[in-house]
Design a protein around this motif. Structure first.
Motif, PDB file in Angstrom:
ATOM      1  N   SER A   5      26.088  16.486 -40.018  1.00  0.00           N
ATOM      2  CA  SER A   5      25.905  16.338 -38.578  1.00  0.00           C
ATOM      3  C   SER A   5      24.605  15.611 -38.254  1.00  0.00           C
ATOM      4  O   SER A   5      24.542  14.852 -37.296  1.00  0.00           O
ATOM      5  CB  SER A   5      25.968  17.695 -37.861  1.00  0.00           C
ATOM      6  OG  SER A   5      24.907  18.514 -38.282  1.00  0.00           O
ATOM      7  N   SER A   6      23.555  15.801 -39.055  1.00  0.00           N
ATOM      8  CA  SER A   6      22.312  15.068 -38.795  1.00  0.00           C
ATOM      9  C   SER A   6      22.471  13.599 -39.155  1.00  0.00           C
ATOM     10  O   SER A   6      21.878  12.731 -38.517  1.00  0.00           O
ATOM     11  CB  SER A   6      21.130  15.694 -39.534  1.00  0.00           C
ATOM     12  OG  SER A   6      21.224  15.502 -40.926  1.00  0.00           O
ATOM     13  N   THR A   7      23.277  13.307 -40.159  1.00  0.00           N
ATOM     14  CA  THR A   7      23.552  11.912 -40.512  1.00  0.00           C
ATOM     15  C   THR A   7      24.300  11.220 -39.382  1.00  0.00           C
ATOM     16  O   THR A   7      23.958  10.103 -38.991  1.00  0.00           O
ATOM     17  CB  THR A   7      24.368  11.833 -41.823  1.00  0.00           C
ATOM     18  OG1 THR A   7      23.620  12.455 -42.854  1.00  0.00           O
ATOM     19  CG2 THR A   7      24.667  10.397 -42.201  1.00  0.00           C
ATOM     20  N   ILE A   8      25.298  11.890 -38.821  1.00  0.00           N
ATOM     21  CA  ILE A   8      26.056  11.321 -37.706  1.00  0.00           C
ATOM     22  C   ILE A   8      25.147  11.160 -36.493  1.00  0.00           C
ATOM     23  O   ILE A   8      25.180  10.133 -35.815  1.00  0.00           O
ATOM     24  CB  ILE A   8      27.290  12.184 -37.388  1.00  0.00           C
ATOM     25  CG1 ILE A   8      28.302  12.038 -38.528  1.00  0.00           C
ATOM     26  CG2 ILE A   8      27.923  11.781 -36.058  1.00  0.00           C
ATOM     27  CD1 ILE A   8      29.474  12.980 -38.458  1.00  0.00           C
ATOM     28  N   ALA A  14      20.763   5.502 -33.797  1.00  0.00           N
ATOM     29  CA  ALA A  14      20.444   4.144 -34.254  1.00  0.00           C
ATOM     30  C   ALA A  14      21.366   3.124 -33.602  1.00  0.00           C
ATOM     31  O   ALA A  14      20.932   2.023 -33.243  1.00  0.00           O
ATOM     32  CB  ALA A  14      20.554   4.064 -35.778  1.00  0.00           C
ATOM     33  N   GLY A  15      22.628   3.487 -33.425  1.00  0.00           N
ATOM     34  CA  GLY A  15      23.577   2.577 -32.780  1.00  0.00           C
ATOM     35  C   GLY A  15      23.206   2.278 -31.349  1.00  0.00           C
ATOM     36  O   GLY A  15      23.175   1.114 -30.924  1.00  0.00           O
ATOM     37  N   GLU A  61      20.894  -1.658 -40.023  1.00  0.00           N
ATOM     38  CA  GLU A  61      20.488  -0.271 -40.238  1.00  0.00           C
ATOM     39  C   GLU A  61      21.272   0.688 -39.344  1.00  0.00           C
ATOM     40  O   GLU A  61      21.499   1.838 -39.707  1.00  0.00           O
ATOM     41  CB  GLU A  61      18.989  -0.110 -40.006  1.00  0.00           C
ATOM     42  CG  GLU A  61      18.152  -0.717 -41.114  1.00  0.00           C
ATOM     43  CD  GLU A  61      16.662  -0.693 -40.836  1.00  0.00           C
ATOM     44  OE1 GLU A  61      16.257  -0.376 -39.687  1.00  0.00           O
ATOM     45  OE2 GLU A  61      15.901  -1.019 -41.756  1.00  0.00           O
ATOM     46  N   ALA A  62      21.680   0.204 -38.172  1.00  0.00           N
ATOM     47  CA  ALA A  62      22.487   1.015 -37.250  1.00  0.00           C
ATOM     48  C   ALA A  62      23.953   1.033 -37.661  1.00  0.00           C
ATOM     49  O   ALA A  62      24.757   1.750 -37.068  1.00  0.00           O
ATOM     50  CB  ALA A  62      22.346   0.477 -35.832  1.00  0.00           C
TER      51      ALA A  62
END
Length: 107
Positions: A5-8, A14-15, A61-62
């Motif tokens: 969930s932190s990765t998402i 970032a997006g 990166e996003a």
């Protein structure tokens, strides 16, 4: 260690950060048509390669763009699955009634 969930959450943040700059939006609009190399993007946008490289790095990166190298050129294309993640994030809010429907000025 990052949890799923932190990765998402990081990818979503970032997006949206990447979408906050007009030049990056212009890059995405050009890539909507076709895959392009850095030199073509520079020409179309009227910016130098060092400035564009910074913005392409942010988009990459996003997760919004993919890159591939062919010879000495790097080609960029849209990474549509990441756009789907951002779209779903906003759709979840709309389903909960948090985001009001979009109305035109003439409604």
């Amino acid at each position: 260690m990052q949890t799923p969930s932190s990765t998402i959450s990081h990818l979503i943040a970032a997006g949206f950060h990447a979408l906050s700059d007009p030049l990056r939006i212009n890059v995405l609009e050009l890539l909507r048509q076709q895959e392009l190399c850095v030199c073509d993007l520079c020409d179309a946008l009227g910016v130098n390669q060092s400035k564009l490289s910074f913005h392409l790095k942010t988009l990459k990166e996003a997760g919004l763009v993919n890159s591939r190298q062919e010879g000495r050129w790097i080609y960029y294309s849209l990474n549509m699955p990441q756009f789907s993640v951002l779209e779903q994030y906003l759709a979840d809010y709309r389903q909960q009634g948090v985001i009001p429907p979009v109305r035109s000025c003439c409604d």
